[in-house]
Structure formats: structure tokens, C-alpha cells
Design an enzyme around this catalytic site. Structure first.
Site, mmCIF file in Angstrom:
data_model
loop_
_atom_site.group_PDB
_atom_site.id
_atom_site.type_symbol
_atom_site.label_atom_id
_atom_site.label_comp_id
_atom_site.label_asym_id
_atom_site.label_seq_id
_atom_site.Cartn_x
_atom_site.Cartn_y
_atom_site.Cartn_z
ATOM 1 N N HIS A 116 -7.856 -5.232 -1.165
ATOM 2 C CA HIS A 116 -6.150 -4.545 -0.640
ATOM 3 C C HIS A 116 -5.298 -5.173 0.638
ATOM 4 O O HIS A 116 -5.910 -5.604 1.207
ATOM 5 C CB HIS A 116 -6.725 -2.540 0.150
ATOM 6 C CG HIS A 116 -5.735 -2.145 -0.132
ATOM 7 N ND1 HIS A 116 -4.693 -1.462 -1.659
ATOM 8 C CD2 HIS A 116 -5.047 -1.521 1.279
ATOM 9 C CE1 HIS A 116 -4.112 -0.778 -0.737
ATOM 10 N NE2 HIS A 116 -3.678 -0.877 0.572
ATOM 11 N N SER A 168 0.828 -0.723 -0.083
ATOM 12 C CA SER A 168 -0.061 0.105 0.204
ATOM 13 C C SER A 168 0.614 1.551 0.376
ATOM 14 O O SER A 168 1.361 1.458 -0.752
ATOM 15 C CB SER A 168 -0.806 -0.060 1.557
ATOM 16 O OG SER A 168 -1.571 1.359 1.587
ATOM 17 N N GLU A 223 -9.472 -4.012 -6.181
ATOM 18 C CA GLU A 223 -9.309 -2.724 -5.655
ATOM 19 C C GLU A 223 -9.468 -1.983 -6.450
ATOM 20 O O GLU A 223 -8.904 -1.791 -7.554
ATOM 21 C CB GLU A 223 -8.095 -2.887 -5.171
ATOM 22 C CG GLU A 223 -7.450 -4.190 -4.555
ATOM 23 C CD GLU A 223 -6.147 -4.150 -3.791
ATOM 24 O OE1 GLU A 223 -5.416 -3.176 -3.492
ATOM 25 O OE2 GLU A 223 -4.771 -5.260 -4.472
#
Length: 301
Positions: free
Chosen positions: A265, A141, A235
Site C-alpha cells: 500500500h 489511499s 494490496e
């Protein structure tokens, strides 16, 4: 546990947050969600030239190899504790040490604090005598975007680049320009464009969201080491990986993009529940192993 049950588990935490929830509470909740089984003795804290970090070692590893890891959390939450299980599994999969970087977080520390910490940690590894060819970068991320931004900073500074990098659900575009923010809006249970832009604003301060130092998607990508990008098909940030991989390939970078059907995610944080997470972690290990020099002293843990 199915992917839907995993989603329920994550939503229970996110759904408990409101406007009055403090950042400290969010951080504590995040650590409990992902790091509740971690023993206090499971990692070895280290001062990496003023940057808080920790060594994480699985059994039977080659201690001459180091994976420099940057956790996710929108630059506002996340820690060594929340990502310990994932990093320990990566240590085992790649048979290497992991140096987990607890970079400074927003809103207390806005850009460029996280990038400065990443650069300091990498330089510290070199000062410890670890050759760049024995180092790889990884992150998820926001940490995945940070790993890619670090690569660009190293290249611009003329420093030796690591052997490779592997990123999961990387946040490469703080302008949130990808079509997947619309096409995956109904399938992504957590990360909607409005939320992503709010997190970006908390980290950026007055910095332009299209600056390559915060959005590596907008950089010139030639000269980077081999890359692996993993992302879930559900996502909203799917295009952050797809567009980056396409641009890197066009720039002559050896890049592999793995899109996992029906995954969310950073699904890699749920290997105890999802076989896809186990497969993805194994694939990261294979990528890292393929680009390091041969083991000089295998299993010297």
C-alpha cells in the site's frame, strides 16, 4: 532496503498501537514514520479560503502549473509533514508546484468535511487565477479516493475540470466489496478488510458507505479527465483500483492502470529504499506532463 524491510518498518509503528492509543498519538507516530527528515522551512503554509494547505516547490519548476495533492491516512492520520517527501518528489517529477491540502480529519470532522475542504481548495486555486487546464489532482489511499470524489463533485457542479488526475492505492470503495480483500488477505501485511471497514466507519458517521461521494467506485464516471491509477499487487485494496479503472474505461474515460508486482500500500512513500517507488513517481510525472498545456515559461521557479 528490501520490500520486506520496508514492511517491518511500517509494522513496527502499526504494531505499537492498541485500543488505548489515542488518535493524537497515531498521528504523531505517522508523521515520524514518513516525515522525520522534513525541515520546518521546507514548505510554505497558506490559507486556501479557510482550508489549511502548504505550497511545496522543487527546484526548476513551472510555477504556472499546480498539482493539488490529498494525503492518505484513512481520513484519520496523515499530514503535509508525513507526505512532504513524496509531494516534493512529485513536484520535481512533474515540474510543477504542489498545493498540499491539510483537510480536516475524523473522528473530529466526519464526512463531508474532507470533501468540503477539497472543493474549497480547488475553488481557491481558480480564484487565484490558476486556470483549470493548469491544475491536476493527485492523492494516495484515502486521499486518492478524495481526489476522485472531488472530480465527481466538480463535474456535478458544472465547474471546470482539471487537466488530469493521478492516484496511488486509491480507496474507492468504503463497502470493501472487492475480491482482493480475500485474495490478497495473506499477502497484505497491514490493511485487512476489518481494519478498512473500521476506518470507514470513523469517517462516515451516518453516511451510506455506497454513496458515490465517499465511494467514487459507485458513481457514473463519464466526462472525467484522463486518469492514472497505481496500485501494488499485494494490496487488499487492489480491486478498488482495478474495478474503478475498468468502469471508467467503459464510461469512455482515458484511464491507465499500473499494477506493481510485489508492492504494498502506497509503496511510493519509500523511494529512498525501493526502485519501484522511484519508477512510479516518474510515471506520475510523465502522466501529468502529458496532459498539461506546453510550458508557458519553463523553469520560472
Amino acid at each position: 532496503m528490501s520490500i520486506d524491510q520496508v514492511i517491518e518498518q511500517v509494522q513496527a509503528v502499526y504494531g505499537s498501537w492498541g485500543r488505548e492509543t489515542t488518535v493524537a498519538q497515531m498521528r504523531a507516530d505517522w508523521d515520524r514514520l514518513f516525515g522525520e527528515t522534513v525541515s520546518p522551512d521546507s514548505s510554505q503554509p497558506v490559507d486556501a479560503d479557510g482550508v489549511c494547505a502548504a505550497w511545496i516547490d522543487a527546484p526548476e519548476i513551472d510555477r504556472d502549473r499546480v498539482l493539488l495533492y490529498f494525503h492518505g491516512g484513512g481520513f484519520q492520520v496523515g499530514s503535509v509533514r508525513s507526505h512532504f517527501d513524496l509531494m516534493h518528489r512529485l513536484s520535481a517529477a512533474a515540474r510543477c508546484r504542489v498545493l498540499a491540502v491539510d483537510y480536516r480529519l475524523a473522528p473530529e470532522h466526519i464526512f463531508p468535511a474532507a470533501l468540503d475542504d477539497a472543493l474549497s481548495a480547488y475553488a481557491w486555486l481558480l480564484e487565484q487565477g490558476v486556470p483549470a487546464t493548469n491544475i491536476a489532482l493527485a492523492g494516495d489511499s484515502a486521499g486518492g479516493g478524495l481526489a476522485l470524489s472531488l472530480l465527481l463533485q466538480l463535474r456535478e457542479a458544472g465547474m471546470a475540470l482539471p487537466a488530469s488526475a493521478a492516484v496511488m492505492s486509491a480507496w474507492t470503495d468504503m463497502t470493501a466489496s472487492g475480491e482482493s480483500y480475500q485474495t490478497r488477505a495473506d499477502s497484505d501485511p497491514i490493511h485487512q478488510r476489518r481494519m478498512v471497514l473500521a476506518m470507514a466507519g470513523n469517517y462516515l458517521g451516518q453516511q451510506d458507505a455506497s454513496d458515490p461521494r465517499v465511494s467514487p467506485l459507485f458513481a457514473e464516471l463519464q466526462g472525467l479527465p484522463p486518469l492514472l491509477l497505481q496500485v501494488g499487487d499485494r494490496e487488499t485494496v487492489l480491486d478498488d483500483s482495478r474495478m474503478f479503472a475498468h468502469k471508467a474505461q467503459a464510461a469512455g474515460v482515458a484511464v491507465q492502470l499500473q499494477v506493481y508486482d510485489a508492492m504494498i500500500h502506497v509503496f511510493q512513500q519509500f523511494p529512498q529504499h525501493l526502485t519501484q517507488a522511484q519508477e512510479a513517481i516518474a510515471a506520475v510525472g510523465q502522466h501529468l506532463e502529458a496532459h498539461w498545456p506546453p510550458h508557458s515559461n519553463p523553469y520560472n521557479s
